[in-house]
Structure formats: structure tokens, C-alpha cells
Design an enzyme around this catalytic site. Structure first.
Site, short mmCIF file in Angstrom:
data_model
loop_
_atom_site.label_atom_id
_atom_site.label_comp_id
_atom_site.label_asym_id
_atom_site.label_seq_id
_atom_site.Cartn_x
_atom_site.Cartn_y
_atom_site.Cartn_z
N GLU A 282 0.83 -1.21 0.00
CA GLU A 282 0.00 0.00 0.00
C GLU A 282 0.86 1.26 0.00
O GLU A 282 0.56 2.22 -0.72
CB GLU A 282 -0.95 -0.01 1.20
CG GLU A 282 -2.08 -1.04 1.07
CD GLU A 282 -3.01 -1.03 2.27
OE1 GLU A 282 -2.80 -0.21 3.18
OE2 GLU A 282 -3.95 -1.85 2.29
N HIS B 261 -10.37 1.70 0.01
CA HIS B 261 -10.85 0.84 1.09
C HIS B 261 -12.36 0.63 1.05
O HIS B 261 -12.89 -0.16 1.83
CB HIS B 261 -10.44 1.42 2.45
CG HIS B 261 -9.00 1.20 2.78
ND1 HIS B 261 -7.99 1.94 2.22
CD2 HIS B 261 -8.40 0.32 3.63
CE1 HIS B 261 -6.83 1.53 2.70
NE2 HIS B 261 -7.04 0.56 3.55
#
Length: 308
Positions: free
Chosen positions: A159, A192
Site C-alpha cells: 500500500e 478501502h
């Protein structure tokens, strides 16, 4: 007489094109990252070992391809700098040790309250917490746990490499450093939202609850993303954001409600407050670029450079 005006128009068009390429490249990376999680069809929950292994393989592949996306962006946006793609993405040796230690120390200061809370609740106190942290057998068990590997190793590494290391160099020429710090986390936060799909599929909660939880998750992941983006821009290293991300994943959100019910509530709340104050005081000193050498990503910034 018309040549200067013509040149100005050309520069504006070139800047617009560069920004369009930048945004599209960031969207491509975000879509590739999230999309790679769903190339494996399965009815199993996300924490099942087989699901975790497949998804880890997918995001590691996307992360490995992210330098190629940055390189392609540099070509299409006609960006020319002396630094290599890897250095622009924060993978470099100069200033590596302080970049690994100081941002992590800063993050631990912010978590002073929760850390003190853990020490208070441990029957053996600080010695017990330290022994637990240094216990080799515990680390062996962690390394053998795919959930731990995903949360503490693969997720932070991939990430940060994609959403900070790759995206920030592409955003800086278009938005300048300060705006890039607050723009890049939006891609991270929106990425997300894919958890809505999984929660809806499992049908554990109502859609209202799922949206509320996802909204809160978007909020704190965006704030956290801005923090690690700030670290990246100030240090020029990806190692700091990765370690901070891993540490925060291990700690979770500070549990203020539990502190309020603790027998030693006053001492705990004081440690929470001191952690926040020390964090704010040390934020700029511990991320001073003087510790980390010349920051490659800053060479992409249009003048004046405000954060680098």
C-alpha cells in the site's frame, strides 16, 4: 508580438495534459490494486488462509509493476529529472537509517497512551511488555500466521509503495508537494471502500451499518494516508511510511473509551494527552530533511517548494 502569448497558452495546455495523465495514472494504479483482490473468485471470507495467500500474491505483483507505471507516466507527461524511478519512489540508501528510526519513533510517541495502557494491564509491567516484544518464539508464531503477515508486512509494504511511493511523484508536478500530501490519501481512502462488497456478501450487518463503518474507515485511512504522505515528502524514503503503517496496524485505533473506564483513568488520559502534544511538537523536527539528504521527489516540484 503574439509569440509570448502563444507560448503561455502552450504551457497551460501542457500543464493540463500532464495533470490529466497524472490523475489517470493514479486511478489506474488504485484500480489495479483493488481489482487484483477480486481476480480470485471465492465464497470464503477475506481472513481465510487461501484467500489471504492469493490476494497477497496479487498485490505484490501490482506493487512490482508500479515502477513501470511511474516510468510510463514520466514518458507520457514528458517529465525529465536526474533521479531514477526507484529514488523518486523512495527506495534509496542515503539517510536510510534515520528514515527507518525517526518516523517510527514519532508514531510511537503518538501512541504513548495506548502503550502505557498495555503496560498498566500487564501483570509484569514494562518488563513483561518488553519481554513479550523480544520473545523469539512469539515472532516465529507471527511469521507463520498469514493474517499477521498480511497486516504487518504485505499490506504496509504494498500500500505504501503504490499509494505513496508511486502516486506522490506523479502528483507533485501537478499539485505541488503540499496539495499532493492531501490528494494522494483520497485514492487510498476510496480504495478501502471495496470492503463494502465483502461485508454485503457476508450479510453480517445492515447496509446502513456497513456504510457508516466504511465512512469512518475512509476518514481515518485518509488522515493516516496524509500522515505517511507527509513523512514520504519530508524524508524522501518509503521505509518510514512502511514501518509506521505496520506499527499502526499492530496497535489499531487508540481505545479512548477503555481508558475512560480504567481504574487509573487520570494517569492514562494524561499519557494520551502527552502523546498527542509531543507528537505535534516533534512532527517537524523529527522529519527535518537535513537528516535524510537531498530528497529526489522534490526535484519534481514546481517553485516555490513548500514542504520539501
Amino acid at each position: 508580438m503574439l509569440e509570448p502569448e502563444h507560448e503561455t497558452v502552450t504551457e497551460v495546455e501542457r500543464a493540463r495534459t500532464r495533470c490529466c495523465v497524472c490523475v489517470l495514472s493514479c486511478l489506474l494504479l488504485a484500480c489495479l490494486y483493488v481489482g487484483s483482490l477480486y481476480v480470485w473468485r471465492s465464497s470464503l471470507p477475506r481472513d481465510h488462509p487461501s484467500v489471504i495467500k492469493r490476494r497477497c500474491a496479487s498485490v505484490l505483483l501490482v506493487s512490482a509493476l508500479s515502477p513501470a507505471v511511474v516510468k510510463a507516466w514520466m514518458y507520457w507527461a514528458d517529465v525529465r529529472v536526474d533521479a531514477s524511478v526507484w529514488k523518486l519512489m523512495g527506495v534509496r540508501l542515503e539517510g536510510l537509517i534515520p528514515a527507518a528510526i525517526l518516523p517510527l519513533l514519532l508514531t510511537m510517541v503518538f501512541y504513548l497512551g495506548p502503550l502505557v495502557h498495555s503496560v498498566m494491564d500487564n501483570p509484569e509491567g514494562f518488563a513483561g511488555e518488553l519481554q513479550s516484544a523480544l520473545d523469539v518464539q512469539s515472532w516465529r508464531l507471527c511469521v507463520g500466521d498469514v493474517v499477521w503477515l498480511r497486516n504487518q508486512v504485505v499490506a504496509p509494504l504494498t500500500e505504501e509503495l503504490v499509494f505513496r511511493g508511486a502516486m506522490l511523484p506523479m502528483l507533485v508536478p501537478c499539485t505541488a508537494p503540499t496539495a499532493a500530501i492531501f490528494t494522494a490519501p483520497l485514492f487510498f481512502g476510496v480504495a478501502h471502500f471495496h470492503h463494502i462488497i465483502e461485508q454485503r456478501r457476508l450479510q453480517k450487518d445492515s447496509m446502513r451499518v456497513i456504510l457508516l463503518v466504511s465512512g469512518l474507515q475512509f476518514l481515518y485511512t485518509t488522515v493516516f494516508g496524509a500522515f505517511t504522505a507527509f513523512i514520504f515528502m519530508r524524508t524522501g524514503h518509503i521505509v518510514g511510511p512502511v514501518l509506521c503503517h505496520s506499527f499502526c496496524n499492530s496497535q489499531g485505533l487508540p481505545d479512548i473509551s477503555s481508558a475512560l473506564k480504567h481504574p487509573q483513568r487520570s494517569a492514562l488520559l494524561f499519557s494520551y494527552l502527552m502523546g498527542l502534544l509531543l507528537f505535534l511538537v516533534l512532527l517537524f523536527p523529527l522529519t527535518d530533511p537535513l537528516f535524510y539528504g537531498a530528497i529526489p521527489v522534490c526535484s519534481l516540484a514546481p517553485p516555490p517548494v513548500s514542504v520539501c
